[in-house]
Design a protein around this motif. Structure first.
Motif, PDB file in Angstrom:
ATOM      1  N   SER A  30      30.037 131.773  90.777  1.00 47.15           N
ATOM      2  CA  SER A  30      28.780 132.302  90.251  1.00 47.15           C
ATOM      3  C   SER A  30      29.072 133.487  89.340  1.00 47.15           C
ATOM      4  O   SER A  30      30.081 134.176  89.506  1.00 47.15           O
ATOM      5  N   GLU A  31      28.191 133.710  88.384  1.00 47.36           N
ATOM      6  CA  GLU A  31      28.333 134.878  87.512  1.00 47.36           C
ATOM      7  C   GLU A  31      27.961 136.165  88.250  1.00 47.36           C
ATOM      8  O   GLU A  31      28.390 137.248  87.873  1.00 47.36           O
ATOM      9  N   SER A  32      27.150 136.042  89.289  1.00 54.20           N
ATOM     10  CA  SER A  32      26.806 137.197  90.119  1.00 54.20           C
ATOM     11  C   SER A  32      27.469 137.030  91.482  1.00 54.20           C
ATOM     12  O   SER A  32      27.916 135.948  91.853  1.00 54.20           O
ATOM     13  N   ALA A  33      27.520 138.109  92.225  1.00 55.91           N
ATOM     14  CA  ALA A  33      28.206 138.072  93.518  1.00 55.91           C
ATOM     15  C   ALA A  33      27.384 137.328  94.563  1.00 55.91           C
ATOM     16  O   ALA A  33      26.148 137.383  94.577  1.00 55.91           O
ATOM     17  N   PHE A  34      28.070 136.613  95.429  1.00 59.19           N
ATOM     18  CA  PHE A  34      27.466 136.027  96.614  1.00 59.19           C
ATOM     19  C   PHE A  34      28.325 136.448  97.804  1.00 59.19           C
ATOM     20  O   PHE A  34      29.431 136.986  97.642  1.00 59.19           O
ATOM     21  N   SER A  45      32.120 139.684  99.723  1.00 62.93           N
ATOM     22  CA  SER A  45      31.307 139.514  98.523  1.00 62.93           C
ATOM     23  C   SER A  45      32.242 139.173  97.374  1.00 62.93           C
ATOM     24  O   SER A  45      33.248 139.843  97.158  1.00 62.93           O
ATOM     25  N   GLN A  47      32.769 136.328  93.566  1.00 60.70           N
ATOM     26  CA  GLN A  47      32.150 135.466  92.565  1.00 60.70           C
ATOM     27  C   GLN A  47      32.763 134.068  92.529  1.00 60.70           C
ATOM     28  O   GLN A  47      32.243 133.198  91.835  1.00 60.70           O
ATOM     29  N   ALA A  63      23.102 133.029  95.603  1.00 65.63           N
ATOM     30  CA  ALA A  63      23.104 133.476  94.210  1.00 65.63           C
ATOM     31  C   ALA A  63      22.044 132.697  93.447  1.00 65.63           C
ATOM     32  O   ALA A  63      21.748 131.539  93.768  1.00 65.63           O
ATOM     33  N   SER A  65      22.195 131.601  90.432  1.00 65.66           N
ATOM     34  CA  SER A  65      22.785 130.535  89.619  1.00 65.66           C
ATOM     35  C   SER A  65      24.259 130.407  89.971  1.00 65.66           C
ATOM     36  O   SER A  65      25.013 131.375  89.859  1.00 65.66           O
ATOM     37  N   SER A 100      37.739 133.106  88.926  1.00 70.44           N
ATOM     38  CA  SER A 100      37.019 134.342  88.625  1.00 70.44           C
ATOM     39  C   SER A 100      37.706 135.169  87.556  1.00 70.44           C
ATOM     40  O   SER A 100      37.060 135.892  86.801  1.00 70.44           O
TER      41      SER A 100
END
Length: 233
Positions: A30-34, A45, A47, A63, A65, A100
């Motif tokens: 993901s482009e944002s953290a999960f 945490s 990406q 996330a 997306s 990543s």
């Protein structure tokens, strides 16, 4: 969702899941953290992660997306993605670093050598793999019946199947059923129709298997749109 033999790709929002395990190698990016967690209660945490087959894990925070790729363990790239055993979060994140921060793209994995070279496999295993998809809707698929079809005794076929495919026979059939049920449900069939079409006893049986493999109910797959091609988000 993109579905091919030995491959499932999901893109979109990812929610939380219960602890679960599946027979595939899973890549999640993901482009944002999960936040991902293991069976020991350790979380991280990140990406991107690569989770080996049959490894219990859960999504603690999702996330908006993300892309998930499920690869059958016999896929040609599977040993590259999981070069060492990793049953805990730190190993999954370490394997995920190639996505990543490295040059390897998700689309490269999908379009690469997903299908293994089966030319050296035993003919009975190749015939078994060719016959299995057509047997799913008929209900239970018995190893004894498949052994009769491929003209090999049951015990040697079970050994060859596990060694060359990377999964025991029953586990492989369960994964095929789940994949087919997801395809039917995403295409607009009811949960009961999808369950029966994939050879599950009923929708409750499908629900139990889906929870064990994905940590979520099969109804979530009804929101997916099937596609024929995949590119990096």
């Amino acid at each position: 969702m993109l579905l091919r033999p030995g491959l499932m790709v999901l893109t979109g929002a990812i929610g939380t899941t219960a602890l679960h395990a599946h027979h595939t190698v899973q890549i999640m990016k993901s482009e944002s953290a999960f936040c991902i967690g293991d069976e020991h209660g350790v979380t991280a945490s990140c990406q991107a992660v690569v989770i080996p087959p049959n490894t219990s894990h859960r999504v603690v925070e999702g996330a908006a997306s993300a892309t998930l790729i499920h690869l059958a363990p016999e896929a040609a790239v599977a040993p590259i993605l999981c070069p060492e055993p990793a049953d805990a979060v730190d190993g999954w994140v370490r394997h995920g670093a190639m996505f990543s921060s490295g040059p390897i793209g998700m689309a490269a994995i999908v379009s690469g050598a997903v299908e293994p070279d089966r030319s050296a496999w035993h003919p009975a295993v190749r015939r078994s793999l060719a016959d299995l998809p057509g047997l799913l809707a008929d209900g239970p698929v018995r190893l004894s019946e498949l052994a009769r079809r491929v003209q090999l005794s049951e015990s040697p076929l079970a050994h060859l199947f596990s060694a060359e495919v990377g999964l025991p026979f029953r586990a492989y059939v369960r994964w095929l059923r789940m994949q087919h049920a997801v395809r039917l449900f995403a295409a607009g069939r009811t949960l009961t129709e999808a369950a029966h079409g994939a050879g599950f006893a009923d929708s409750a049986h499908l629900n139990r298997v889906c929870h064990s493999m994905f940590g979520a109910a099969p109804s979530q797959f009804g929101q997916l749109r099937l596609v024929d091609e995949f590119g990096d988000p």
